[in-house]
Design an enzyme around this catalytic site. Structure first.
Site, PDB file in Angstrom:
ATOM      1  N   ASP A  41      20.010  33.316  13.999  1.00 48.20           N
ATOM      2  CA  ASP A  41      19.708  31.943  13.618  1.00 48.20           C
ATOM      3  C   ASP A  41      19.514  31.807  12.097  1.00 48.20           C
ATOM      4  O   ASP A  41      18.679  31.028  11.648  1.00 48.20           O
ATOM      5  CB  ASP A  41      18.420  31.516  14.371  1.00 48.20           C
ATOM      6  CG  ASP A  41      18.142  30.024  14.220  1.00 48.20           C
ATOM      7  OD1 ASP A  41      19.096  29.277  13.980  1.00 48.20           O
ATOM      8  OD2 ASP A  41      16.962  29.611  14.319  1.00 48.20           O
ATOM      9  N   CYS A  60      23.534  21.109  33.961  1.00 49.09           N
ATOM     10  CA  CYS A  60      22.319  20.308  34.196  1.00 49.09           C
ATOM     11  C   CYS A  60      22.495  19.368  35.384  1.00 49.09           C
ATOM     12  O   CYS A  60      21.521  18.750  35.841  1.00 49.09           O
ATOM     13  CB  CYS A  60      22.004  19.462  32.966  1.00 49.09           C
ATOM     14  SG  CYS A  60      21.502  20.416  31.535  1.00 49.09           S
ATOM     15  N   CYS A 108      20.572  15.679  36.206  1.00 46.40           N
ATOM     16  CA  CYS A 108      19.244  15.601  35.567  1.00 46.40           C
ATOM     17  C   CYS A 108      19.349  14.982  34.157  1.00 46.40           C
ATOM     18  O   CYS A 108      20.261  15.294  33.399  1.00 46.40           O
ATOM     19  CB  CYS A 108      18.650  17.001  35.469  1.00 46.40           C
ATOM     20  SG  CYS A 108      17.052  17.034  34.627  1.00 46.40           S
ATOM     21  N   CYS A 135      15.053  15.321  30.017  1.00 45.49           N
ATOM     22  CA  CYS A 135      14.781  15.492  28.580  1.00 45.49           C
ATOM     23  C   CYS A 135      15.175  14.242  27.797  1.00 45.49           C
ATOM     24  O   CYS A 135      14.505  13.875  26.828  1.00 45.49           O
ATOM     25  CB  CYS A 135      15.483  16.732  28.046  1.00 45.49           C
ATOM     26  SG  CYS A 135      17.242  16.784  28.393  1.00 45.49           S
ATOM     27  N   CYS A 185      11.163  18.358  25.129  1.00 49.71           N
ATOM     28  CA  CYS A 185      12.405  18.408  25.915  1.00 49.71           C
ATOM     29  C   CYS A 185      12.548  19.723  26.668  1.00 49.71           C
ATOM     30  O   CYS A 185      13.341  19.830  27.604  1.00 49.71           O
ATOM     31  CB  CYS A 185      13.635  18.108  25.050  1.00 49.71           C
ATOM     32  SG  CYS A 185      14.027  19.390  23.858  1.00 49.71           S
ATOM     33  N   CYS A 187      11.773  20.182  31.259  1.00 41.60           N
ATOM     34  CA  CYS A 187      12.997  20.674  31.906  1.00 41.60           C
ATOM     35  C   CYS A 187      12.652  21.412  33.214  1.00 41.60           C
ATOM     36  O   CYS A 187      11.873  22.370  33.193  1.00 41.60           O
ATOM     37  CB  CYS A 187      13.738  21.603  30.952  1.00 41.60           C
ATOM     38  SG  CYS A 187      15.216  22.309  31.692  1.00 41.60           S
TER      39      CYS A 187
HETATM   40 FE1  SF4 Z   1      19.321  19.745  31.490  1.00 45.49          FE
HETATM   41 FE2  SF4 Z   1      16.753  20.490  31.397  1.00 45.49          FE
HETATM   42 FE3  SF4 Z   1      17.564  18.253  30.124  1.00 45.49          FE
HETATM   43 FE4  SF4 Z   1      17.461  18.344  32.814  1.00 45.49          FE
HETATM   44  S1  SF4 Z   1      15.707  18.457  31.392  1.00 45.49           S
HETATM   45  S2  SF4 Z   1      19.131  17.501  31.537  1.00 45.49           S
HETATM   46  S3  SF4 Z   1      18.099  20.450  33.211  1.00 45.49           S
HETATM   47  S4  SF4 Z   1      18.176  20.348  29.636  1.00 45.49           S
END
Ligand code: SF4
Length: 382
Positions: free
Chosen positions: A131, A185, A188, A191, A241, A245
């Site tokens: 990074d 994901c 979902c 976030c 966020c 998750c």
């Molecule tokens: Fe993806 Fe996690 Fe965001 Fe849900 S909360 S959209 S699983 S990154």
């Protein structure tokens, strides 16, 4: 034992939790989407993040002569739970609770690459990134199947969630690429919905100018007034966020995190905001030596502490904020004025008086403007 398996075993022995392989081919899609982000203004404020850099970071073959593969590595940093937060205590993003991960992971990568030739039985050329250089580590991690890229743009491992730190080793070794994960994901959007500043402007797209991490770490000037109430009590980075998750709720901790490499330093996860306001440079340098937090610099951290104290709304913060309003740093004075304005609005006479008296003494135009703004909702009651 197959070469890849021997390399995997070596990386695990050096403290990595995940090891995958991809080719050194370009990350063409990532390159064009990153260039679009720049052109859409979502990377404003990151002057070093230029189109030339994006091209370089997405072409591993340009990073090492004869590059054929990328070894994609990750370490879980999910350790202990944070210390309990109290009134007038702020919050720090989890990755910054302990030793700077650049140092921790670089040490591991060095040990790994130093032993690679022995394991391979031939000369090996490598170039490692943690990074800190022109390497698109998310693209490498995704293509190697180390994880998938979530809608919050973090790489998510099915086992360790997004509480992982990445490292990449570009090498001239030919290693059969692993396949990307099929997982995504799905439907979902937690976030996106829960980001207080609405920084995830579309799935996989973050507007950095709204992201609390950018505002509290990278931004060196004033935090935009409309965003200050949304920053809440975060003083260095933000984990919202990731905290919301669902994958992270079931995430495991890795060996390294459990063995204490990411052990939290006392008071780092939930710092005392008033103590931050009172830090002198010498103490700041001593406390935050080898910590990611030093990136925000003392003045930035004190600016953030003012915002968090204003948002926390506990009147015991008024006196320390008045002291900050009389301090030598204009950026801190400006944010102290804003925080005092919040107390003034809720009828705290001490805050009103301090702002009114600062009006006569202040000679910095930006701070004066902040004081006037802080007092403006009260004008009818003067
Ligand atoms: Fe993806 Fe996690 Fe965001 Fe849900 S909360 S959209 S699983 S990154």
């Amino acid at each position: 034992m197959e070469l890849k398996e021997r390399i995997r075993k070596l990386a695990l022995a050096k403290g990595f939790d995940l090891v995958r392989f991809t080719s050194a081919e370009s990350f063409a899609e990532d390159e064009s989407s990153s260039i679009k982000r720049i052109r859409d203004g979502h990377m404003d404020g990151y002057s070093w993040y230029t189109e030339a850099r994006v091209r370089k970071m997405n072409r591993p073959m340009d990073l090492l002569e004869g590059a054929k593969s990328v070894i994609s590595l990750a370490v879980s940093y999910l350790g202990e739970n944070p210390e309990k937060t109290r009134l007038n205590y702020g919050r720090t993003a989890r990755y910054a609770w302990g030793e700077d991960y650049h140092i921790t992971i670089k040490t591991k990568i060095k040990e790994f690459t130093n032993s690679l030739e022995e394991v391979v039985g031939a000369n090996v050329r490598t170039r490692a990134f943690v990074d800190d250089g022109p390497m698109n580590d998310r693209a490498a991690a995704r293509r190697s199947g180390l994880g998938w890229v979530g809608k919050n743009t973090n790489v998510i491992s099915p086992r360790f969630g997004s509480w992982i730190l990445l490292g990449q080793v570009v090498t001239d070794l030919h290693l059969e690429p692993d396949t990307p994960l099929k997982k995504t994901c799905g439907s979902c959007v937690r976030c996106i919905d829960d980001c207080p500043t609405g920084a995830i402007v579309a799935p996989y797209v973050i507007d950095n100018t709204k992201c609390i991490s950018y505002l509290t770490i990278e931004l060196k000037g004033s935090i935009p007034i409309d965003l200050r109430p949304l920053v809440g009590d975060w003083v260095f980075g933000c984990d919202i966020c990731q905290d919301v998750c669902p994958v992270n709720r079931k995430a495991e901790s890795g060996e390294t995190a459990l063995s204490g490499d990411f052990k939290q330093r006392p008071g780092f996860a939930t710092p005392d905001l008033v103590a931050l306001l009172e830090l002198d440079q010498k103490t700041f340098s001593r406390i935050y030596k080898n910590s990611p937090v030093k990136r925000a610099k003392r003045i930035g951290l004190q600016r953030n502490a003012c915002v968090a104290l204003g948002n926390n709304g506990d009147s015991s913060a008024i006196q320390p904020l008045i002291k900050a309003l009389e301090g030598s740093e204009s950026l801190v004075r400006a944010h102290a004025a804003w925080a005092l304005g919040k107390f003034a609005e809720s009828g705290e006479c001490k805050a009103v008086k301090a702002l009114q008296s600062a009006l006569d003494k202040e000679n910095d135009d930006d701070v004066l403007q902040e004081i006037q703004l802080a007092l403006s909702p009260l004008e009818t009651t003067w």
